[in-house]
Write an enzyme that holds these catalytic residues in place. Structure first.
Site, PDB file in Angstrom:
ATOM      1  CD  GLN A 294      -1.649  -2.166  -7.898  1.00  0.00           C
ATOM      2  OE1 GLN A 294      -1.062  -2.304  -7.230  1.00  0.00           O
ATOM      3  NE2 GLN A 294      -2.798  -2.659  -8.000  1.00  0.00           N
ATOM      4  CD  GLU A 591      -3.005  -0.803  -1.613  1.00  0.00           C
ATOM      5  OE1 GLU A 591      -3.358  -0.623  -0.692  1.00  0.00           O
ATOM      6  OE2 GLU A 591      -2.484  -0.911  -2.807  1.00  0.00           O
TER       7      GLU A 591
END
Length: 722
Positions: A294, A591
């Protein structure tokens, strides 16, 4: 008759005299009463080694054999005695190349200077006395037998570091093999959770390993998003380097001579990870492949010629690298590293003694700090003279006493219970852990302050430590007191390879105000993972929001703070809150919390704004510049109606700039509704990016008064020096 080897308790303090190494005992701890005491004394003048031990076995003489290393192929008989002491008058020339097995009946203990100095959780290998496959066989047996590689390994309490002595006479630690490191034919070393590999040479080429593999334990090996907590430094990898990892993993000072990849090739689909960090490295044969990672941060690294993309999905930052990928939406090459000091490391010098190399500060650097013939700019410190070697069982009392006496502290792998913070209160003091996250600092119920308090002094270094929280504290790490205002520009403070973990492992409710607060000026951070745990060994769901509480991952009030590779996740308010001037961050991975139960419980700016931005620069800040910022929505533990208005928030000011921002949604029904300040699009439509925002058309956030941690009092016996 089979012989069993008993682990030996050695909690010993070295006392150096002109003619000898001598040792004295510290008291047994209750859980160690059944272990066998021993000590070893090296007399330099006579070049002799004297062993002593407590009685064990039932009858007969003690038989002593000697090998050049712990796992030497040959141990030769050197004597037999009925007494509890023995002197070897003809040991091997290098005092560290004397490992003794003392056997009586079916019990054997192992005694050596290295074991006495470093304890039971550091494993040393020496190709001079061992077969090439010996270290690999032992490390892989650890990987499979104590849970380092499986799902339970993520929460194991075992900590370990594996150190390789320099190769001699053209030998290597490569036992041969072929193919991908994930294959059985590769004969790879598999490195598991809470583990570290370190080379003891001056340069990476001094220690040559074969193939390295970090095997993911999710999705049959394809999913590396929880492959955490391991590190490698100062070695050469001769064959495939399959560093399939995510957060809290560090590869430093590496020479990589063959293929390399950073995503799993086990199975046939769904290869992804959430890493990672590499710095001060050189690839010589092929450009590596990051595949479906990612994001990733790579610093001061040389790649073979070319400029093509090397994989990655959302946010790949390449700083001070030679031949990085060309700039595009995903890749952000940054020409130089404005200021950096590499992490100190343990090595064996030409005189055969253990030393610590402390690299020098460098500005505007491109490429590695070392060459094929030179370890780089810096200073060498003698380990036994300048350092206190902490071992599992030491507490804040022993560690703070050593710091006050002018010693730096080398932490061997293990857990360290703290009744009060470790107090770093002098110029140029160093805390160095043996590998990222193989050393865990844990406040007790008596400690309501935190793990580490560093005073506002020049040149402090804190490196390679995991801060865990089983109890409520104000901070986990604090740098500088609330009034810190000293100018450290000539000798900054360095924090490197730092992990702060809140929750996941304790069953009771805890409250942390902030994982880290930086109040001092001129601080450089090189690789953090600040993590309010989104999963763990304890029950999740609704329980986590109340049980594992922490407002902020990082608060910065100091000026001229520079951060590289900042991972900050799942905190309950602003995950990064920046109040200081002239701050810089190169790479952010974030996140939001998975588990905000509803929007009413997770709203900012007086309840007027949904959620909290991942990276918040206060409206009072006049100058700031950060680049390579990613925030990814994973609202899986909510009532289904929780959103976050902005990924990032900054003032509309001419000298405040964020570049290369990215948001997307990985899972759950909720969304990040805008990239920055109300513009850029929502994750409901997929990946959205804003290349640059500076005094833009978005809406400036509301003015806020931030509630920072209050000034604390300190335990009387560690009052800070002012």
């Amino acid at each position: 008759m089979s012989t069993k080897v008993i682990p030996v308790f050695t909690a010993l303090m070295f006392m150096l005299t002109p003619g000898s190494f001598a040792t004295s005992y510290s008291p047994y701890k209750k859980q160690q009463e059944n272990k066998i005491e021993n000590k070893i004394v090296y007399n330099k003048k006579k070049h002799s080694v004297t062993l002593s031990w407590s009685a064990f076995g039932s009858s007969g003489n003690y038989v002593i054999t000697r090998g050049g290393s712990r796992l030497a192929s040959d141990f030769v008989p050197v004597g037999s005695t009925s007494r509890l002491t023995f002197t070897d008058n003809k040991p091997n020339a290098d005092k560290y190349e004397n490992y003794y097995k003392i056997t009586r009946n079916d019990i054997t203990i192992i005694v050596s200077l290295e074991k006495q100095i470093f304890g039971d959780n550091m494993y040393f290998y020496d190709r001079k006395y061992e077969k090439a496959e010996t270290p690999r066989n032992e490390m892989n047996s650890h990987f499979s037998s104590i849970g380092q590689g499986g799902p339970n390994g993520e929460w194991t309490t075992k900590r370990q570091a594996y150190y390789f002595k320099a190769n001699v006479n053209g030998q290597t630690y490569d036992s041969g093999g072929s193919g991908s490191a994930s294959s059985a034919e590769a004969n790879s070393i598999e490195l598991g959770f809470y583990s570290h590999i370190g080379g003891l040479g001056k340069i990476p080429a001094d220690v040559k390993l074969g193939a390295i593999f970090t095997r993911p334990h999710l999705s049959g090996g394809a999913n590396a998003t929880c492959t955490f907590w391991r590190s490698i430094e100062n070695v050469t990898v001769m064959r495939d380097f399959s560093w399939t990892v995510s957060q809290s993993t560090s590869a430093r000072r590496m020479l990589i001579e063959s293929t390399s990849k950073y995503i799993s090739d086990i199975g046939s689909s769904n290869f992804w990870g959430s890493g990672g960090f590499i710095a001060d490295a050189c690839y010589t044969s092929s450009r590596p492949n990051w595949g479906g990672q990612q994001q990733w941060y790579t610093r001061n690294t040389v790649f073979p010629s070319g400029s093509g993309a090397m994989g990655g999905s959302y946010n790949m930052v390449w700083q001070g690298c030679v031949n990085p990928p060309q700039a595009d939406n995903i890749n952000s090459p940054i020409p130089a590293t404005p200021i950096i000091r590499e992490k100190p490391f343990l090595f064996i010098d030409d005189d055969g003694e253990y030393k610590v190399f402390v690299p020098a500060w460098q500005k505007d650097r491109v490429g590695p700090s070392w060459s094929t013939t030179d370890m780089g700019k810096g200073k060498v410190q003698d380990l036994l003279t300048n350092w206190y070697i902490a071992k599992e069982g030491d507490t804040d009392v022993e560690i703070n006493k050593a710091l006050k006496a002018g010693k730096n502290v080398f932490f061997t792998p293990g857990h360290y219970s703290l009744n009060a913070p470790i107090q770093v209160n002098r110029k140029d003091a160093i805390l160095l852990g043996a590998g990222i996250a193989s050393v865990t600092l844990e406040p007790t119920e008596k400690n309501t302050w935190g793990c580490i308090y560093a005073d506002d002094k020049d040149g402090i270094v804190i490196a390679g430590l995991l801060m865990d929280s089983f109890n409520s504290t104000t901070y986990q790490v604090r740098v500088g007191n609330e009034e810190a205002n000293a100018d450290h520009a000539a000798n900054p403070i360095l924090l490197t390879d730092i992990t702060c973990r809140v929750g996941g492992v304790q069953s009771k409710n805890i409250q942390i105000q902030a994982s880290m607060q930086i109040n001092s000026n001129n601080v450089v951070g090189d690789h953090f993972w600040l993590w309010r745990a989104d999963h763990g060994s304890q029950r999740g769901g609704n329980a986590r929001w109340v049980r594992d509480r922490c407002k902020n991952g990082l608060i910065v009030t100091g000026d001229d703070v520079t951060l590289y590779a900042l991972f900050a996740e799942h905190y309950q308010e602003y995950e990064v809150l920046w109040l200081g001037e002239r701050g810089r961050t190169y790479f952010l991975q974030n996140e939001p919390p998975y588990d905000a139960p509803n929007q009413a419980s997770w709203s900012s700016q007086g309840g007027r704004v949904d959620g909290y931005a991942a990276f918040k620069v206060a409206n009072t800040v006049k100058e700031h510049h950060s680049i390579g910022m990613g925030s990814y929505a994973v609202f899986t533990g909510t009532d289904g109606n929780v959103n976050k208005k902005n990924g990032f928030e900054i003032p509309n000011s001419p000298n405040v700039t964020l570049e290369k921002m990215c948001i997307t949604r990985f899972a759950g029904p909720g969304n990040i509704q805008n990239v920055i300040n109300g513009i850029g699009g929502s994750t409901a439509t997929g990946v959205n990016r804003v290349p640059s925002y500076n005094n833009g058309a978005g809406t400036q956030p509301y003015d806020e008064e931030f509630r920072l941690p209050n000034r604390e009092s300190y335990p009387a016996y560690i009052i800070m020096d002012k």
